[in-house]
Write a protein that holds these residues in place. Structure first.
Motif, short mmCIF file in Angstrom:
data_model
loop_
_atom_site.label_atom_id
_atom_site.label_comp_id
_atom_site.label_asym_id
_atom_site.label_seq_id
_atom_site.Cartn_x
_atom_site.Cartn_y
_atom_site.Cartn_z
N ALA A 50 0.84 -1.34 -0.04
CA ALA A 50 -0.03 -0.09 0.07
C ALA A 50 0.87 1.19 0.02
N PHE A 51 2.18 1.50 0.72
CA PHE A 51 2.82 2.40 0.79
C PHE A 51 4.07 2.47 0.22
N GLY A 52 4.72 1.18 -0.19
CA GLY A 52 5.95 1.23 -0.87
C GLY A 52 6.88 0.96 0.39
N GLY A 53 6.64 0.60 1.28
CA GLY A 53 7.53 0.27 2.69
C GLY A 53 6.82 0.21 3.89
N ALA A 54 7.54 -0.07 4.91
CA ALA A 54 6.94 -0.35 6.10
C ALA A 54 8.12 -0.29 7.20
N ALA A 55 7.45 0.05 8.47
CA ALA A 55 8.56 0.22 9.48
C ALA A 55 8.02 -0.66 10.75
N ILE A 56 8.96 -1.12 11.43
CA ILE A 56 8.62 -2.04 12.68
C ILE A 56 9.23 -1.42 13.72
N PHE A 57 8.37 -1.23 14.99
CA PHE A 57 9.00 -0.99 16.27
C PHE A 57 8.58 -1.95 17.23
N ARG A 58 9.48 -2.40 18.16
CA ARG A 58 9.24 -3.49 19.16
C ARG A 58 9.66 -2.57 20.48
N ASN A 59 8.69 -3.01 21.39
CA ASN A 59 9.09 -2.96 22.79
C ASN A 59 9.76 -4.03 23.20
N ASP A 60 11.02 -3.98 23.81
CA ASP A 60 11.84 -4.81 24.17
C ASP A 60 11.52 -5.62 25.40
N ALA A 61 10.82 -4.78 26.30
CA ALA A 61 10.31 -5.29 27.70
C ALA A 61 9.00 -6.21 27.40
N THR A 62 8.18 -5.88 26.62
CA THR A 62 6.84 -6.78 26.45
C THR A 62 6.86 -7.47 25.24
N GLY A 63 7.63 -7.14 24.28
CA GLY A 63 7.84 -7.88 23.01
C GLY A 63 6.69 -7.49 21.99
N ALA A 64 5.94 -6.21 22.30
CA ALA A 64 4.86 -5.79 21.47
C ALA A 64 5.59 -5.16 20.50
N LEU A 65 4.73 -5.75 19.29
CA LEU A 65 5.36 -5.17 17.74
C LEU A 65 4.28 -4.04 17.40
N PHE A 66 4.89 -3.00 16.73
CA PHE A 66 4.15 -1.73 15.91
C PHE A 66 4.43 -1.61 14.55
N ALA A 67 3.57 -1.50 13.66
CA ALA A 67 3.91 -1.33 12.16
C ALA A 67 3.32 0.02 11.97
N GLY A 68 3.97 0.65 10.69
CA GLY A 68 3.51 1.78 10.12
C GLY A 68 4.35 2.31 8.95
N VAL A 69 4.21 3.80 8.93
CA VAL A 69 5.02 4.30 7.81
C VAL A 69 5.45 5.62 8.28
N PRO A 95 5.39 5.33 21.22
CA PRO A 95 5.20 4.51 22.35
C PRO A 95 6.56 3.97 22.77
N ASP A 96 6.55 3.25 23.90
CA ASP A 96 7.71 2.70 24.31
C ASP A 96 8.41 1.70 23.71
N ALA A 97 8.94 2.05 22.57
CA ALA A 97 9.52 0.87 21.46
C ALA A 97 10.50 1.57 20.58
N ARG A 98 11.33 0.77 20.13
CA ARG A 98 12.41 1.13 19.23
C ARG A 98 12.17 0.65 17.72
N LEU A 99 12.87 1.44 16.76
CA LEU A 99 12.84 1.06 15.42
C LEU A 99 13.89 -0.22 15.38
N VAL A 100 12.91 -1.46 14.85
CA VAL A 100 13.97 -2.55 14.53
C VAL A 100 14.40 -2.74 13.23
N VAL A 101 13.44 -2.45 12.41
CA VAL A 101 13.73 -2.53 10.77
C VAL A 101 12.65 -1.68 10.01
N TRP A 102 13.12 -1.38 8.98
CA TRP A 102 12.26 -0.59 7.94
C TRP A 102 12.81 -0.71 6.84
N ARG A 103 11.82 -0.83 5.71
CA ARG A 103 12.07 -1.48 4.28
C ARG A 103 11.34 -0.39 3.29
N ALA A 104 11.97 0.14 2.49
CA ALA A 104 11.41 0.77 1.29
C ALA A 104 11.74 0.26 0.01
#
Length: 117
Positions: A50-69, A95-104
């Motif tokens: 849909a966007f030509g790329g995506a970014a993934i963020f992860r909260n290292d304490a909980t393992g929660a994953l977030f995705a976006g652009v 959020p309390d999360a760090r960027l782990v990977v992004w792809r364009a």
């Protein structure tokens, strides 16, 4: 009982451009997959299509994953499409999360393709 609204984060991140001031919008991965579909690594194939790329963020304490652009226009369209598909609550901070990977992708989706309404 109605489910809680999806948290939709809007913030600026230094991780995408030399200026260090890129607009980013993310939401919990499960809700993003519900709107854009999954597949591939981290279930981001639908979002990437849909966007030509995506970014993934992860909260290292909980393992929660977030995705976006990233990028102002992409972030705005992402938020609009999420709002059209579910109840959301806008959080104007990361959020309390760090960027782990992004792809364009090499090429962006053509206008009118890739989920654009």
């Amino acid at each position: 009982m109605a489910s809680a609204p999806c948290p939709l984060y809007l913030f600026r991140s230094p991780g995408f451009a030399p200026s260090g001031d890129t607009v980013v919008s993310i939401a919990p991965l499960e809700q993003v997959v519900a709107v854009y579909g999954g597949g591939g690594v981290f279930d981001t194939d639908g979002l990437s299509a849909a966007f030509g790329g995506a970014a993934i963020f992860r909260n290292d304490a909980t393992g929660a994953l977030f995705a976006g652009v990233w990028g102002g226009r992409n972030a705005s369209r992402f938020r609009r499409q999420m709002r059209e598909n579910m109840a959301v609550v806008l959080c104007r901070e990361a959020p309390d999360a760090r960027l782990v990977v992004w792809r364009a992708d090499a090429a962006r989706p053509a206008r009118g393709q890739g989920g654009e309404g």
